[in-house]
Design a protein around this motif. Structure first.
Motif, PDB file in Angstrom:
ATOM      1  N   ALA A 144      13.488   4.126  11.342  1.00  0.00           N
ATOM      2  CA  ALA A 144      14.551   3.686  10.901  1.00  0.00           C
ATOM      3  C   ALA A 144      14.042   2.024  10.569  1.00  0.00           C
ATOM      4  CB  ALA A 144      16.291   3.555  11.409  1.00  0.00           C
ATOM      5  N   ALA A 145      13.597   1.236  11.794  1.00  0.00           N
ATOM      6  CA  ALA A 145      13.212   0.812  11.476  1.00  0.00           C
ATOM      7  C   ALA A 145      12.437  -0.216  10.783  1.00  0.00           C
ATOM      8  CB  ALA A 145      12.841  -0.245  13.270  1.00  0.00           C
ATOM      9  N   VAL A 146      11.457   1.303  11.157  1.00  0.00           N
ATOM     10  CA  VAL A 146       9.824   0.867   9.957  1.00  0.00           C
ATOM     11  C   VAL A 146      10.752   1.485   8.770  1.00  0.00           C
ATOM     12  CG1 VAL A 146       8.021   1.958   9.014  1.00  0.00           C
ATOM     13  CG2 VAL A 146       8.495   2.213  11.609  1.00  0.00           C
ATOM     14  N   ARG A 147      11.418   2.063   8.033  1.00  0.00           N
ATOM     15  CA  ARG A 147      11.301   2.074   7.028  1.00  0.00           C
ATOM     16  C   ARG A 147      12.711   0.524   6.601  1.00  0.00           C
ATOM     17  NH1 ARG A 147      13.907   7.332   8.922  1.00  0.00           N
ATOM     18  NH2 ARG A 147      12.115   8.829   8.228  1.00  0.00           N
ATOM     19  N   ALA A 148      13.448  -0.015   7.529  1.00  0.00           N
ATOM     20  CA  ALA A 148      13.829  -1.247   6.990  1.00  0.00           C
ATOM     21  C   ALA A 148      12.467  -2.399   6.657  1.00  0.00           C
ATOM     22  CB  ALA A 148      15.007  -1.725   8.473  1.00  0.00           C
ATOM     23  N   VAL A 149      11.573  -2.566   7.424  1.00  0.00           N
ATOM     24  CA  VAL A 149      10.674  -3.624   7.054  1.00  0.00           C
ATOM     25  C   VAL A 149       9.903  -3.501   6.110  1.00  0.00           C
ATOM     26  CG1 VAL A 149       8.293  -4.067   8.094  1.00  0.00           C
ATOM     27  CG2 VAL A 149      10.734  -4.253   9.814  1.00  0.00           C
ATOM     28  N   LEU A 150       9.482  -1.964   6.046  1.00  0.00           N
ATOM     29  CA  LEU A 150       8.741  -1.357   4.232  1.00  0.00           C
ATOM     30  C   LEU A 150       9.892  -1.947   3.265  1.00  0.00           C
ATOM     31  CD1 LEU A 150       7.166   1.939   5.643  1.00  0.00           C
ATOM     32  CD2 LEU A 150       5.691  -0.403   4.688  1.00  0.00           C
ATOM     33  N   ASP A 151      11.542  -1.338   3.407  1.00  0.00           N
ATOM     34  CA  ASP A 151      12.231  -2.016   2.234  1.00  0.00           C
ATOM     35  C   ASP A 151      12.015  -3.310   2.378  1.00  0.00           C
ATOM     36  OD1 ASP A 151      12.695   0.893   1.904  1.00  0.00           O
ATOM     37  OD2 ASP A 151      14.110   0.831   3.142  1.00  0.00           O
ATOM     38  N   GLU A 152      11.659  -3.872   2.735  1.00  0.00           N
ATOM     39  CA  GLU A 152      12.235  -5.214   3.025  1.00  0.00           C
ATOM     40  C   GLU A 152      11.080  -5.703   1.991  1.00  0.00           C
ATOM     41  OE1 GLU A 152      12.597  -7.494   6.317  1.00  0.00           O
ATOM     42  OE2 GLU A 152      14.727  -6.483   6.445  1.00  0.00           O
ATOM     43  N   MET A 153       9.837  -5.850   2.406  1.00  0.00           N
ATOM     44  CA  MET A 153       8.827  -5.576   1.761  1.00  0.00           C
ATOM     45  C   MET A 153       8.472  -5.500  -0.143  1.00  0.00           C
ATOM     46  SD  MET A 153       5.195  -4.522   4.989  1.00  0.00           S
ATOM     47  CE  MET A 153       4.300  -5.463   3.555  1.00  0.00           C
ATOM     48  N   PRO A 154       7.603  -6.711   0.015  1.00  0.00           N
ATOM     49  CA  PRO A 154       7.366  -6.383  -1.851  1.00  0.00           C
ATOM     50  C   PRO A 154       6.835  -5.070  -2.253  1.00  0.00           C
ATOM     51  CG  PRO A 154       6.663  -8.319  -1.399  1.00  0.00           C
ATOM     52  CD  PRO A 154       7.333  -8.311   0.353  1.00  0.00           C
ATOM     53  N   PRO A 155       6.571  -5.020  -3.619  1.00  0.00           N
ATOM     54  CA  PRO A 155       5.711  -3.760  -3.455  1.00  0.00           C
ATOM     55  C   PRO A 155       4.094  -3.952  -3.815  1.00  0.00           C
ATOM     56  CG  PRO A 155       7.782  -4.969  -5.589  1.00  0.00           C
ATOM     57  CD  PRO A 155       8.115  -5.028  -4.735  1.00  0.00           C
ATOM     58  N   ASP A 156       4.132  -4.892  -4.610  1.00  0.00           N
ATOM     59  CA  ASP A 156       2.543  -5.241  -4.777  1.00  0.00           C
ATOM     60  C   ASP A 156       2.110  -6.135  -3.247  1.00  0.00           C
ATOM     61  OD1 ASP A 156       3.990  -8.181  -4.337  1.00  0.00           O
ATOM     62  OD2 ASP A 156       3.154  -8.948  -5.815  1.00  0.00           O
ATOM     63  N   SER A 157       2.716  -5.976  -1.797  1.00  0.00           N
ATOM     64  CA  SER A 157       1.872  -6.367  -1.189  1.00  0.00           C
ATOM     65  C   SER A 157       0.948  -5.226  -0.282  1.00  0.00           C
ATOM     66  CB  SER A 157       2.700  -6.726  -0.116  1.00  0.00           C
ATOM     67  OG  SER A 157       3.877  -6.141   0.748  1.00  0.00           O
ATOM     68  N   MET A 158       1.609  -3.935  -0.457  1.00  0.00           N
ATOM     69  CA  MET A 158      -0.365  -3.615  -0.878  1.00  0.00           C
ATOM     70  C   MET A 158      -0.072  -2.376  -1.564  1.00  0.00           C
ATOM     71  SD  MET A 158       1.806  -1.614   3.381  1.00  0.00           S
ATOM     72  CE  MET A 158       2.436   0.006   2.210  1.00  0.00           C
ATOM     73  N   ARG A 159      -1.551  -3.391  -2.130  1.00  0.00           N
ATOM     74  CA  ARG A 159      -1.836  -2.779  -2.978  1.00  0.00           C
ATOM     75  C   ARG A 159      -2.857  -1.387  -2.916  1.00  0.00           C
ATOM     76  NH1 ARG A 159      -5.704  -6.927  -4.670  1.00  0.00           N
ATOM     77  NH2 ARG A 159      -5.798  -7.667  -3.376  1.00  0.00           N
ATOM     78  N   ALA A 160      -3.214  -0.409  -3.735  1.00  0.00           N
ATOM     79  CA  ALA A 160      -4.011   1.425  -3.209  1.00  0.00           C
ATOM     80  C   ALA A 160      -4.947   0.604  -4.301  1.00  0.00           C
ATOM     81  CB  ALA A 160      -2.975   2.163  -3.308  1.00  0.00           C
ATOM     82  N   GLY A 161      -6.375   0.947  -3.426  1.00  0.00           N
ATOM     83  CA  GLY A 161      -6.838   1.859  -4.003  1.00  0.00           C
ATOM     84  C   GLY A 161      -7.983   0.232  -4.361  1.00  0.00           C
ATOM     85  N   GLY A 162      -9.289   0.248  -4.458  1.00  0.00           N
ATOM     86  CA  GLY A 162     -10.636  -0.496  -3.550  1.00  0.00           C
ATOM     87  C   GLY A 162     -11.330  -0.157  -3.054  1.00  0.00           C
ATOM     88  N   THR A 163     -12.229  -0.744  -2.900  1.00  0.00           N
ATOM     89  CA  THR A 163     -13.173  -0.133  -1.331  1.00  0.00           C
ATOM     90  C   THR A 163     -12.441  -0.929  -0.273  1.00  0.00           C
ATOM     91  OG1 THR A 163     -14.823  -0.269  -2.855  1.00  0.00           O
ATOM     92  CG2 THR A 163     -15.299   0.051  -0.680  1.00  0.00           C
ATOM     93  N   VAL A 164     -12.090  -0.042   0.970  1.00  0.00           N
ATOM     94  CA  VAL A 164     -11.599  -0.443   1.661  1.00  0.00           C
ATOM     95  C   VAL A 164     -12.798  -1.655   2.877  1.00  0.00           C
ATOM     96  CG1 VAL A 164     -10.806  -0.094   4.433  1.00  0.00           C
ATOM     97  CG2 VAL A 164     -10.061   1.581   2.252  1.00  0.00           C
ATOM     98  N   LEU A 165     -13.457  -1.430   2.529  1.00  0.00           N
ATOM     99  CA  LEU A 165     -15.090  -2.279   2.923  1.00  0.00           C
ATOM    100  C   LEU A 165     -15.571  -3.025   2.321  1.00  0.00           C
ATOM    101  CD1 LEU A 165     -16.297   0.517   5.641  1.00  0.00           C
ATOM    102  CD2 LEU A 165     -14.742  -0.895   6.355  1.00  0.00           C
ATOM    103  N   SER A 166     -15.129  -3.704   2.031  1.00  0.00           N
ATOM    104  CA  SER A 166     -15.711  -4.375   0.942  1.00  0.00           C
ATOM    105  C   SER A 166     -16.332  -5.717   1.034  1.00  0.00           C
ATOM    106  CB  SER A 166     -14.320  -5.049  -0.410  1.00  0.00           C
ATOM    107  OG  SER A 166     -13.674  -5.222  -0.045  1.00  0.00           O
ATOM    108  N   GLY A 167     -16.263  -6.026   2.608  1.00  0.00           N
ATOM    109  CA  GLY A 167     -17.364  -7.146   2.366  1.00  0.00           C
ATOM    110  C   GLY A 167     -18.114  -7.619   2.286  1.00  0.00           C
ATOM    111  N   GLY A 168     -19.005  -8.341   3.102  1.00  0.00           N
ATOM    112  CA  GLY A 168     -20.139  -9.184   2.954  1.00  0.00           C
ATOM    113  C   GLY A 168     -21.187  -8.152   3.866  1.00  0.00           C
ATOM    114  N   ALA A 169     -21.113  -7.319   4.480  1.00  0.00           N
ATOM    115  CA  ALA A 169     -21.284  -6.970   5.692  1.00  0.00           C
ATOM    116  C   ALA A 169     -21.635  -5.616   5.128  1.00  0.00           C
ATOM    117  CB  ALA A 169     -20.884  -6.941   7.045  1.00  0.00           C
TER     118      ALA A 169
END
Length: 134
Positions: A49-74
């Motif tokens: 319930a606490a995790v659901r409440a925190v996820l409901d409070e977050m804006p929808p665009d805060s966790m973007r899907a897609g892209g390369t996870v390892l996109s750093g310089g290394a």
């Protein structure tokens, strides 16, 4: 006069600390409720319930899907080095990448390009430094 103050400082340093007034909780918890015992663990339903409440409070665009996870310089540097280590095609523009088209003596370096590099291209084919199939 500074020498006379030294015994007082030593006596003050050895004195036991005097307990002062209780300070307020820095995290803002009220002092009226007793803290739960350290062995008490919240139930799985309370955690969900606490995790659901925190996820409901977050804006929808805060966790973007897609892209390369390892996109750093290394990661990009590793990908570039990995592609450079691959055997080139024998008819490609860089067929002699792993078979240099030139030679060096003690004092001189000789590099060949164009039609003069054909013997080195043949050597790359015979030595397996380039790949015919892809």
């Amino acid at each position: 006069m500074p020498l006379a103050a030294c015994p007082l400082l030593l006596a003050h340093a050895d004195a036991l600390p005097v307990p002062g007034p209780a300070h307020a909780d820095p995290l803002g918890a009220s002092g009226t409720q007793p803290a739960p015992p350290p062995s008490a663990r919240p139930s799985d339903e309370a955690i969900k319930a606490a995790v659901r409440a925190v996820l409901d409070e977050m804006p929808p665009d805060s966790m973007r899907a897609g892209g390369t996870v390892l996109s750093g310089g290394a990661y990009q540097a590793f990908a570039r080095k990995f592609s450079e280590a691959e055997k080139p095609h024998c008819l490609g523009p860089n067929a002699t990448r792993h078979q240099p088209s030139g030679f060096s003596t003690k004092n001189w370096n000789f590099g060949f390009g164009g039609l003069a590099a054909l013997p080195f291209w043949g050597a790359a084919i015979l030595r397996g430094k380039c790949n015919w199939t892809r």
